[in-house]
Scaffold this active site. Structure first.
Site, PDB file in Angstrom:
ATOM      1  N   MET A  51      -0.318   1.976  -2.471  1.00  0.00           N
ATOM      2  CA  MET A  51      -0.028   2.196  -1.061  1.00  0.00           C
ATOM      3  C   MET A  51       1.472   2.380  -0.805  1.00  0.00           C
ATOM      4  O   MET A  51       2.317   2.083  -1.658  1.00  0.00           O
ATOM      5  CB  MET A  51      -0.559   1.029  -0.233  1.00  0.00           C
ATOM      6  CG  MET A  51      -2.074   0.857  -0.335  1.00  0.00           C
ATOM      7  SD  MET A  51      -2.719  -0.516   0.626  1.00  0.00           S
ATOM      8  CE  MET A  51      -2.491   0.103   2.308  1.00  0.00           C
ATOM      9  N   HIS A  52       1.783   2.879   0.385  1.00  0.00           N
ATOM     10  CA  HIS A  52       3.129   2.874   0.980  1.00  0.00           C
ATOM     11  C   HIS A  52       4.105   3.913   0.438  1.00  0.00           C
ATOM     12  O   HIS A  52       5.150   4.149   1.045  1.00  0.00           O
ATOM     13  CB  HIS A  52       3.801   1.497   0.840  1.00  0.00           C
ATOM     14  CG  HIS A  52       2.958   0.326   1.221  1.00  0.00           C
ATOM     15  ND1 HIS A  52       2.266   0.274   2.411  1.00  0.00           N
ATOM     16  CD2 HIS A  52       2.686  -0.827   0.571  1.00  0.00           C
ATOM     17  CE1 HIS A  52       1.621  -0.884   2.478  1.00  0.00           C
ATOM     18  NE2 HIS A  52       1.842  -1.559   1.371  1.00  0.00           N
TER      19      HIS A  52
ATOM     20  N   ASP B 262      -5.429   0.996  -2.556  1.00  0.00           N
ATOM     21  CA  ASP B 262      -5.931   0.287  -3.738  1.00  0.00           C
ATOM     22  C   ASP B 262      -6.675  -0.992  -3.406  1.00  0.00           C
ATOM     23  O   ASP B 262      -7.750  -1.264  -3.959  1.00  0.00           O
ATOM     24  CB  ASP B 262      -4.805   0.027  -4.740  1.00  0.00           C
ATOM     25  CG  ASP B 262      -3.561  -0.584  -4.117  1.00  0.00           C
ATOM     26  OD1 ASP B 262      -3.582  -0.983  -2.931  1.00  0.00           O
ATOM     27  OD2 ASP B 262      -2.539  -0.676  -4.820  1.00  0.00           O
TER      28      ASP B 262
END
Length: 488
Positions: free
Chosen positions: A79-80, A236
């Site tokens: 992520m991110h 995830d």
């Protein structure tokens, strides 16, 4: 129904062929992280693509008939990360990853300039999230920022390579600080606070929804009988939740991967930003979740293995399940900062309480316990938000260790359960979401439990006291300046 799950992690790409709920085959390819400056963490998207094609080439060679029968592909992703494309869809710079800490000052500025941040996104500004990264790019690479046509999370870029579609699911989008998490839509105000607008974002889809079809060139390359549909997929942790069947209010799991996550599924949007608790959309429509996150979980043991010149397996083999309780020294696992509960990207970790008698075995045990204590901090933060975890399944490579699993059960004071396919939970969840997108239903059953770890009463008592003392390490770590400061 044959489906394929692709998990774009930090250290590897994993692919999993799923027939119903039976894992047919897996493949993986390693990834590396570039750290050009202290506190920075980047990857080349081209490396993701090379690893993905390696996995699919391997499956096509070893299991051509099964791969050919795949009707849908699901994606799970770290992520991110900020993957930036220009108007020609070319990557403008290496992706800035989730554990990159360069944007601490931008977090402070965003909290001031967007007072609605925590109410809308359900989260505080943290350097790991995507929005502060774009603010850093705007401040330090303004010419590049002006060329940005699309901002994609890692798996959204992989979807574009596979299908030509720009789409992102709700769970992954929740980690950008641009999503109105309760309403499950982009927030124009939060985008504007970073100098962006919705045209630069991918369209939003639920994780179980169709979101593209595999390009013909890849259908031909890997020999699919028909062009598989791509599911919305999941970040995830949300993919891991689908993999372990954590799709009902109150379901929980602990993920002991590179980073660490304590997850609780919630029926509604339940933010607790003041304690560093993440409140995100689930990949399953109509659900949300809370997470407590630490940035260096199994990564702490990996670091210690590199320092000692031993493998992780060798270090763990030196331990016995700790019948006597806490180690003789302490470890603070803040190697890349901390999220829950401290929200501090600049703090760093270390050992405390060493003596001339301290040996490697004791220090290894302290590393495992330090990670467990950080999980205990996350559990307490979730409890302060009204979420009381009573039991949890285990995910991630670190969960294979019986020693570590028992220490976690003792420190957290709850039963923990090793389960089937724990190492492939994210890829499994992605493949299950693919099945739903292809019309195969969303009955995400819980996998079989292989072994349970019950907390020992006496060790739990001793760990309670040790944890209270260990918590003082954070204040001490804050007083020690880093050897090299992060960029502004």
């Amino acid at each position: 129904m044959m489906t394929l799950g692709l998990d774009l992690g930090t250290s590897s790409i994993k692919a999993l062929l799923l027939d119903g709920d039976r894992t047919v085959a897996t493949a993986s390819a390693p990834l590396t992280v570039q750290r050009p400056r202290p506190g920075w963490s980047e990857q080349s998207p081209q490396q993701w693509w090379s690893a993905t094609t390696h996995c699919l080439d391997e499956l096509a060679t070893r299991h051509p008939r099964e791969l050919a029968a795949v009707c849908a592909i699901g994606l799970s992703g770290q992520m991110h990360g900020a993957t930036l494309l220009d108007a020609n869809h070319e990557v403008l710079r290496p992706c800035i990853l989730w554990d990159d800490g360069r944007s601490g000052r931008q977090c402070e500025a965003l909290e001031v300039s967007a007072p609605q941040l925590r109410r809308v996104t359900g989260n505080p500004a943290m350097a790991g999230f995507t929005a502060p990264k774009l603010m850093w790019v705007r401040a330090h690479e303004p010419a590049l920022f002006a060329r940005i046509a699309k901002v994609l999370l890692p798996k959204a870029w992989l979807r574009w390579k596979l299908s030509g579609e720009f789409a992102e699911d709700m769970s992954d989008a929740s980690g950008t600080l641009w999503l109105d998490v309760a309403a499950r839509r982009w927030s124009p105000d939060m985008l504007a606070a970073c100098g962006l607008d919705e045209t630069q974002m991918p369209r939003l889809v639920e994780g179980t929804a169709p979101a593209g079809v595999l390009r013909r060139e890849w259908v031909d390359r890997w020999g699919f009988e028909t062009a598989p549909v791509l599911a919305g997929g999941a970040g995830d942790n949300a993919a891991g939740a689908v993999g372990v069947g954590a799709v009902r209010d109150g379901d929980a799991f602990l993920s002991l991967g590179t980073s660490g996550v304590l997850w609780a599924t919630t029926a509604g949007f339940a933010p607790a930003a003041d304690r560093g608790v993440h409140a995100f959309c689930h990949a399953v429509p109509g659900l949300w979740h809370q997470m407590g996150v630490q940035l260096s979980a199994a990564a702490s043991l990996g670091w210690w293995a590199r320092v000692t010149g031993q493998s992780e397996a060798q270090l763990l083999a030196e331990l016995r399940i700790a019948t006597e309780g806490p180690a003789s020294c302490w470890f603070a696992p803040y190697l890349a900062g901390d999220r829950t509960p401290h929200n501090d990207s600049s703090v760093r970790g270390g050992f405390m309480g060493l003596s001339a008698d301290t040996d490697r075995r004791a220090m290894t045990q302290a590393v495992l316990e330090g990670v467990a204590y950080a999980f205990r901090d996350a559990k307490d933060a979730l409890a302060s938000a009204g979420t009381h975890i009573r039991t949890a399944d285990l995910l991630g490579g670190g969960a294979r260790s019986a020693q570590w699993s028992q220490i976690l059960a003792d420190v957290l004071g709850i039963p923990l359960h090793q389960i089937e396919d724990a190492e492939h939970g994210c890829a499994l969840g992605a493949a299950r979401l693919a099945r739903a997108a292809a019309g195969g239903g969303d009955d995400f059953a819980k996998p079989r439990r292989l072994r349970s770890f019950e907390p020992d009463r006496e060790r739990r008592r001793r760990y309670e006291e040790s944890h209270r003392r260990w918590q003082s390490l954070y204040a001490l770590a804050r007083q020690v300046p880093a050897a090299q400061t992060l960029a502004a």
